[in-house]
Write an enzyme that holds these catalytic residues in place. Structure first.
Site, short mmCIF file in Angstrom:
data_model
loop_
_atom_site.label_atom_id
_atom_site.label_comp_id
_atom_site.label_asym_id
_atom_site.label_seq_id
_atom_site.Cartn_x
_atom_site.Cartn_y
_atom_site.Cartn_z
N ARG A 12 7.41 -3.69 -13.12
CA ARG A 12 6.04 -3.23 -12.88
C ARG A 12 5.41 -2.87 -14.21
O ARG A 12 5.97 -3.14 -15.27
CB ARG A 12 6.03 -2.00 -11.96
CG ARG A 12 6.66 -2.21 -10.58
CD ARG A 12 6.68 -0.89 -9.84
NE ARG A 12 7.12 -0.98 -8.46
CZ ARG A 12 8.37 -0.87 -8.06
NH1 ARG A 12 9.33 -0.69 -8.97
NH2 ARG A 12 8.69 -0.95 -6.79
N HIS B 58 -5.43 -16.16 8.59
CA HIS B 58 -4.39 -15.18 8.32
C HIS B 58 -4.11 -14.25 9.50
O HIS B 58 -3.38 -13.27 9.35
CB HIS B 58 -4.77 -14.34 7.09
CG HIS B 58 -5.06 -15.16 5.87
ND1 HIS B 58 -4.20 -16.13 5.40
CD2 HIS B 58 -6.13 -15.17 5.03
CE1 HIS B 58 -4.71 -16.69 4.32
NE2 HIS B 58 -5.88 -16.14 4.08
N PRO C 238 0.84 -1.20 0.00
CA PRO C 238 0.00 0.00 0.00
C PRO C 238 0.87 1.25 0.00
O PRO C 238 1.99 1.26 0.52
CB PRO C 238 -0.81 -0.13 1.30
CG PRO C 238 -0.03 -1.09 2.14
CD PRO C 238 0.62 -2.03 1.19
N GLU C 239 0.36 2.30 -0.60
CA GLU C 239 1.12 3.54 -0.70
C GLU C 239 0.64 4.51 0.38
O GLU C 239 -0.18 4.17 1.23
CB GLU C 239 0.98 4.11 -2.11
CG GLU C 239 1.47 3.13 -3.17
CD GLU C 239 1.35 3.64 -4.59
OE1 GLU C 239 1.52 4.86 -4.82
OE2 GLU C 239 1.08 2.82 -5.49
N ARG D 60 -0.23 -12.76 2.99
CA ARG D 60 1.01 -13.17 2.34
C ARG D 60 2.22 -13.19 3.29
O ARG D 60 3.32 -13.52 2.87
CB ARG D 60 1.29 -12.25 1.15
CG ARG D 60 0.18 -12.31 0.10
CD ARG D 60 0.42 -11.34 -1.05
NE ARG D 60 -0.69 -11.37 -2.00
CZ ARG D 60 -0.79 -10.52 -3.04
NH1 ARG D 60 0.14 -9.61 -3.25
NH2 ARG D 60 -1.81 -10.61 -3.85
N LYS E 97 5.35 5.22 3.54
CA LYS E 97 4.49 4.04 3.60
C LYS E 97 4.59 3.31 4.94
O LYS E 97 4.02 2.23 5.10
CB LYS E 97 4.88 3.06 2.48
CG LYS E 97 4.88 3.66 1.08
CD LYS E 97 5.40 2.64 0.08
CE LYS E 97 5.56 3.24 -1.30
NZ LYS E 97 6.08 2.25 -2.27
N LYS F 258 19.75 13.86 -11.08
CA LYS F 258 19.55 12.44 -11.32
C LYS F 258 19.43 12.14 -12.82
O LYS F 258 18.49 12.57 -13.48
CB LYS F 258 18.28 11.96 -10.61
CG LYS F 258 18.31 12.11 -9.09
CD LYS F 258 19.29 11.14 -8.46
CE LYS F 258 19.18 11.19 -6.93
NZ LYS F 258 20.08 10.20 -6.29
#
Length: 285
Positions: free
Chosen positions: A269, A94, A2-3, A113, A61, A159
């Site tokens: 991704r 879980h 999750p962000e 997970r 996060k 960068k």
């Protein structure tokens, strides 16, 4: 994983239910959920028993609960599917960690997970902010009141790599993952494959502003949930996925110009973008 918006939704929910409460019971149901706590599950359990939760906080996060000893925090790593739930948890295989607070509130960590977990960490001061040691390397995120846009732009201007790669680098700017990087770049009309050092300062500023704006919008909708894994503390999913302009919309018309949204592989991704609004090469004036 999750962000920022999804983690902030969880943090706010926890703040409403656990602050000023004392932990009266803890049980670790799966050792992987505390593998980051090097002293092991027995140590984590013993140190949490009787501890009072004094606050909740977040950077990027990562979220944590501050404790009344003033020196340590309970860091919560949500991983790919971690959930911090308040109240009775339905029968599930879980459940990884279960705790009870002094008012009888159940606090559960559920993780399908098993990539996430809890750990106790010392608090340190970095750039004037107190954060847990495992979080100290993270840059500030765009919703941090002390986020310095000009300083981040200066870093980005040095960068020589793709702007999307830099948005995903949590040491440059934290909290942004694949979804909100694509959404911010769409809003700023920047192709994620463009090199950061070729973008102007105003354009980089616009990208960071778009990232902040889209994450505020997502917060207002409870975050983005494509499945039942990302939920708030009451087990409810967010619905910002209905408002996404780029991510997951390959083959659909761009809501701004009508061109077909494309999907390309990027850093293991997928990147979603509009080929007309976000050209790879800057258009000449």
């Amino acid at each position: 994983m999750p962000e920022l918006p999804e983690v902030e939704v969880v943090r706010r929910g926890l703040a409403d239910h656990v602050v000023d409460k004392t932990i009266t019971a803890v049980r670790v149901h799966h050792p992987r959920a505390v593998r980051r706590h090097e002293a092991g599950p027995a140590d984590l359990t013993a140190r949490l028993l009787g501890a009072r939760i004094t606050g909740t906080d977040r950077r990027g996060k990562y979220l944590w609960l501050t404790l009344d000893d003033g020196d340590t925090a309970l860091v919560v790593h949500l991983g790919m599917s971690g959930q911090m739930l308040i109240g009775a948890v339905p029968n599930t295989g879980h459940l990884r960690i279960a705790a009870v607070l002094d008012d009888g509130t159940a606090l559960s960590f559920v993780d399908q997970r098993t990539f996430g977990g809890w750990l106790l960490a010392d608090l340190v001061t970095v750039d004037g902010s107190v954060v847990p040691a495992p979080v100290a390397h993270l840059a500030r995120d765009p919703l941090d009141p002390r986020f310095d846009v000009d300083a981040v732009v200066k870093v980005l201007r040095r960068k020589h790599s793709e702007i999307k790669r830099q948005l995903l680098d949590q040491t440059v700017v934290s909290g942004i993952g694949n979804i909100y990087a694509d959404e911010a770049l769409w809003r700023a009309k920047v192709n994620g494959a463009r090199l950061a050092d070729t973008l102007t300062r105003p354009k980089l500023t616009a990208v960071l502003a778009a990232a902040a704006d889209v994450m505020r919008d997502a917060l207002a909708h409870g975050g983005t949930s494509f499945d039942s894994l990302y939920v708030n503390v009451n087990g409810q999913s967010g619905y910002f996925d209905r408002s996404l302009d780029a991510y997951g919309r390959d083959g659909e018309p761009c809501r701004r110009c009508g061109a077909v949204i494309r999907r390309e592989k990027f850093m293991n991704r997928s990147s979603y973008y509009c080929p007309r609004c976000q050209p790879l090469r800057a258009r000449k004036p």
